[in-house]
Enzyme design. Structure first.
Site, mmCIF file in Angstrom:
data_model
loop_
_atom_site.group_PDB
_atom_site.id
_atom_site.type_symbol
_atom_site.label_atom_id
_atom_site.label_comp_id
_atom_site.label_asym_id
_atom_site.label_seq_id
_atom_site.Cartn_x
_atom_site.Cartn_y
_atom_site.Cartn_z
ATOM 1 N N ILE A 55 0.814 -1.224 0.000
ATOM 2 C CA ILE A 55 0.000 0.000 0.000
ATOM 3 C C ILE A 55 0.847 1.274 0.000
ATOM 4 C CG2 ILE A 55 -0.298 0.237 2.520
ATOM 5 C CD1 ILE A 55 -3.373 0.753 1.654
ATOM 6 N N TYR A 143 -3.155 4.633 16.535
ATOM 7 C CA TYR A 143 -4.124 3.862 15.746
ATOM 8 C C TYR A 143 -5.395 4.689 15.525
ATOM 9 C CZ TYR A 143 -7.243 -0.115 14.705
ATOM 10 O OH TYR A 143 -8.140 -0.983 14.143
#
Ligand code: SER
Length: 318
Positions: A55, A143
């Site tokens: 990615i 996160y």
């Protein structure tokens, strides 16, 4: 949806979602994107095309989309919450740099994009019980920071460039095919493995810590149903609260004990994971998902526990 690229196809969600998409869309190309060192194996490798798609490499994403005439990308690349605390730069590079690459390719080559958000996108300032769809999102974890930023970026690409971005905020996901790695909710997976192996479980999360959890079959259905939902009915896009069950370690332990009476658990709380869990909601309100695209979970704690124990017993008997 016909031709789909799954980025992160060998991870906890990807390994099952790729197979489900192949069964759901048998005439399409469902491409398993992977990174070096995490190549697909067995059924995942043999049942359809796969390609190296890191990615962080926009060219690899574009090459896969062109080669297989992709119309939908599932972007499942991420570091989970506890790992991200130890590797914040990498978490940002994958979570946001990677998402930017994906959205740019999607804009140019006209793909829809699903990028999961999480219960971790909320922080301690959000209401803990019945956390609303639209509320304060001030996470204190890396996160969570990447998840909120990802939601905003995905909405921006929809508004500004018309990219069809949609997603859900996943609870902790419980599954038996591929283990999660480095999440705060992982204990609720590990506890089943311990029960089936006949081991005593050391729980890293304290009693009375409630978090939303979901069984993988419901999560996979949500990921497909949101992408198939009638766009006319969607008021929100990124990302929908979805929920099915909320429990603390004691509740899941007692439930497993109903079926494995000799199972024992004690606590060895991990301060990093506990601090993360304490900053997350207890239970999300998923009314918007239910109203806007008909979301409805099928598994409760009891149904999930029976299925997990049965499937893990088969897995370990092989
Ligand atoms: N399962 C994730 C984690 O614990 C939360 O979305 O990191």
């Amino acid at each position: 949806m016909k031709n789909v690229l799954v980025i992160g196809s060998t991870g906890q969600i990807g390994s099952e979602l790729t197979m489900k998409l192949r069964h759901t869309y048998p005439s399409g190309n469902i491409v398993a994107g992977y990174i070096k060192g995490a190549e697909p194996k067995g059924e995942l490798l043999e049942s359809g095309p796969s390609m190296e798609v890191d990615i962080t490499n926009a060219q690899q994403i574009a090459d896969a989309v062109k080669k297989y005439d992709i119309d939908t990308i599932y972007n499942l690349a991420a570091l989970l919450s506890a790992v991200a605390e130890n590797k914040p730069l990498l978490a940002w590079k994958i979570g946001i740099g990677g998402l930017m690459n994906t959205l740019e390719v999607a804009r140019e080559l006209k793909c829809a994009v699903f990028t999961p958000s999480s219960i971790g996108s909320f922080g301690p300032n959000a209401p803990k019980d019945g956390t609303p769809q639209d509320t304060i999102q001030q996470p204190r974890t890396m996160y969570g920071v990447t998840k909120v930023s990802g939601e905003l970026l995905s909405n921006y690409y929809a508004l500004k460039f018309g990219v069809d971005t949609r997603s859900v905020r996943f609870p902790g996901l419980i599954s038996y095919v591929t283990p999660p790695g480095g999440g705060t909710t992982d204990y609720a997976v590990d506890i089943y493995y311990a029960a089936v192996r006949g081991e005593r479980f050391k729980c890293p999360i304290a009693k009375d810590t409630f978090m939303d959890m979901m069984y993988m079959p419901d999560a996979l259905r949500a990921a497909i149903e949101i992408m198939e939902a009638d766009p006319e009915k969607l008021v929100h896009r990124n990302s929908f609260n979805i929920a099915s069950m909320s429990f603390d370690p004691e509740i899941i332990y007692q439930k497993i004990k109903q079926y494995v009476p000799e199972f024992e658990m004690d606590y060895e709380v991990d301060p990093l994971r506990q601090a993360i869990a304490d900053s997350w909601p207890n239970r999300l309100d998923d009314t918007c998902a239910r109203l806007e695209w008909g979301w409805k979970p099928e598994y409760d704690l009891d149904a999930m526990t029976r299925d997990m124990l049965e499937k893990l017993r088969i897995k370990f008997a092989k």
